[in-house]
Design a protein around this motif. Structure first.
Motif, short mmCIF file in Angstrom:
data_model
loop_
_atom_site.label_atom_id
_atom_site.label_comp_id
_atom_site.label_asym_id
_atom_site.label_seq_id
_atom_site.Cartn_x
_atom_site.Cartn_y
_atom_site.Cartn_z
N SER A 17 -0.36 -9.70 -10.09
CA SER A 17 -0.55 -9.64 -11.54
C SER A 17 -0.79 -8.23 -12.05
O SER A 17 -0.71 -7.98 -13.25
CB SER A 17 -1.71 -10.55 -11.95
OG SER A 17 -2.89 -10.16 -11.28
N THR A 18 -1.08 -7.29 -11.17
CA THR A 18 -1.32 -5.91 -11.60
C THR A 18 -0.01 -5.12 -11.59
O THR A 18 0.92 -5.45 -10.86
CB THR A 18 -2.35 -5.23 -10.68
OG1 THR A 18 -1.88 -5.28 -9.34
CG2 THR A 18 -3.70 -5.91 -10.76
N PRO A 19 0.04 -4.07 -12.41
CA PRO A 19 1.26 -3.24 -12.44
C PRO A 19 1.55 -2.59 -11.10
O PRO A 19 0.64 -2.22 -10.36
CB PRO A 19 0.95 -2.18 -13.49
CG PRO A 19 -0.17 -2.72 -14.29
CD PRO A 19 -0.95 -3.60 -13.37
N ILE A 20 2.82 -2.47 -10.82
CA ILE A 20 3.32 -1.79 -9.63
C ILE A 20 4.32 -0.76 -10.14
O ILE A 20 5.09 -1.08 -11.06
CB ILE A 20 4.07 -2.78 -8.70
CG1 ILE A 20 3.14 -3.92 -8.27
CG2 ILE A 20 4.67 -2.08 -7.49
CD1 ILE A 20 3.87 -5.09 -7.63
N PRO A 21 4.35 0.46 -9.62
CA PRO A 21 5.38 1.39 -10.07
C PRO A 21 6.77 0.75 -9.96
O PRO A 21 7.15 0.23 -8.91
CB PRO A 21 5.23 2.58 -9.11
CG PRO A 21 3.78 2.55 -8.73
CD PRO A 21 3.46 1.07 -8.62
N GLY A 22 7.46 0.72 -11.07
CA GLY A 22 8.79 0.08 -11.12
C GLY A 22 8.72 -1.38 -11.55
O GLY A 22 9.74 -1.99 -11.84
N MET A 23 7.53 -1.95 -11.58
CA MET A 23 7.31 -3.33 -12.01
C MET A 23 6.03 -3.35 -12.86
O MET A 23 4.99 -3.83 -12.42
CB MET A 23 7.19 -4.28 -10.81
CG MET A 23 8.40 -4.32 -9.92
SD MET A 23 8.21 -5.44 -8.51
CE MET A 23 9.17 -6.83 -9.11
N PHE A 45 2.77 2.64 0.70
CA PHE A 45 1.72 2.55 1.71
C PHE A 45 1.00 3.89 1.80
O PHE A 45 1.60 4.94 1.93
CB PHE A 45 2.31 2.18 3.08
CG PHE A 45 1.26 1.82 4.08
CD1 PHE A 45 0.75 0.54 4.13
CD2 PHE A 45 0.75 2.76 4.94
CE1 PHE A 45 -0.24 0.20 5.03
CE2 PHE A 45 -0.23 2.44 5.86
CZ PHE A 45 -0.73 1.15 5.90
N GLY A 46 -0.33 3.85 1.67
CA GLY A 46 -1.14 5.06 1.73
C GLY A 46 -1.23 5.82 0.42
O GLY A 46 -1.94 6.81 0.33
N ALA A 52 -4.39 -2.48 -5.52
CA ALA A 52 -5.54 -2.80 -4.66
C ALA A 52 -5.33 -4.10 -3.91
O ALA A 52 -5.71 -4.22 -2.74
CB ALA A 52 -6.82 -2.87 -5.50
N VAL A 53 -4.71 -5.08 -4.54
CA VAL A 53 -4.47 -6.36 -3.88
C VAL A 53 -3.58 -6.18 -2.65
O VAL A 53 -3.77 -6.86 -1.64
CB VAL A 53 -3.89 -7.42 -4.86
CG1 VAL A 53 -2.48 -7.05 -5.30
CG2 VAL A 53 -3.92 -8.80 -4.27
#
Length: 83
Positions: A17-23, A45-46, A52-53
């Motif tokens: 549910s949290t933002p992801i770069p590109g999403m 990764f890293g 955080a999830v």
């Protein structure tokens, strides 16, 4: 258990549910994360921009099973059971 490199089930099966770069709106369940490369490795990764999830997920035999296919089935079932 150590994560199986190249599995990617935890980056496909669950919703995020949290933002992801590109999403920016997060990721629906069953949709491949845009940050998962062709070898099923996380490009974040890293990185501090990794949600955080994602960083909090710990591979466990009960969830990940013996194969990547089993992991995808198990995580998909958990996602459906919690919605």
């Amino acid at each position: 258990m150590n994560c199986r490199l190249g599995c990617g089930a935890c980056c496909i099966a669950p919703s995020i549910s949290t933002p992801i770069p590109g999403m920016p709106g997060g990721k629906p369940a069953g949709v491949r994360c845009v940050q998962l490369n062709s070898e099923n490795l996380c490009l974040l990764f890293g990185s501090e921009s990794r949600p955080a999830v994602c960083g909090g997920f710990q591979a466990e035999v009960d969830i990940c099973g013996e194969t990547s296919e089993e992991a995808l089935i198990n995580i998909t079932a958990l996602e459906q059971a919690t919605n």
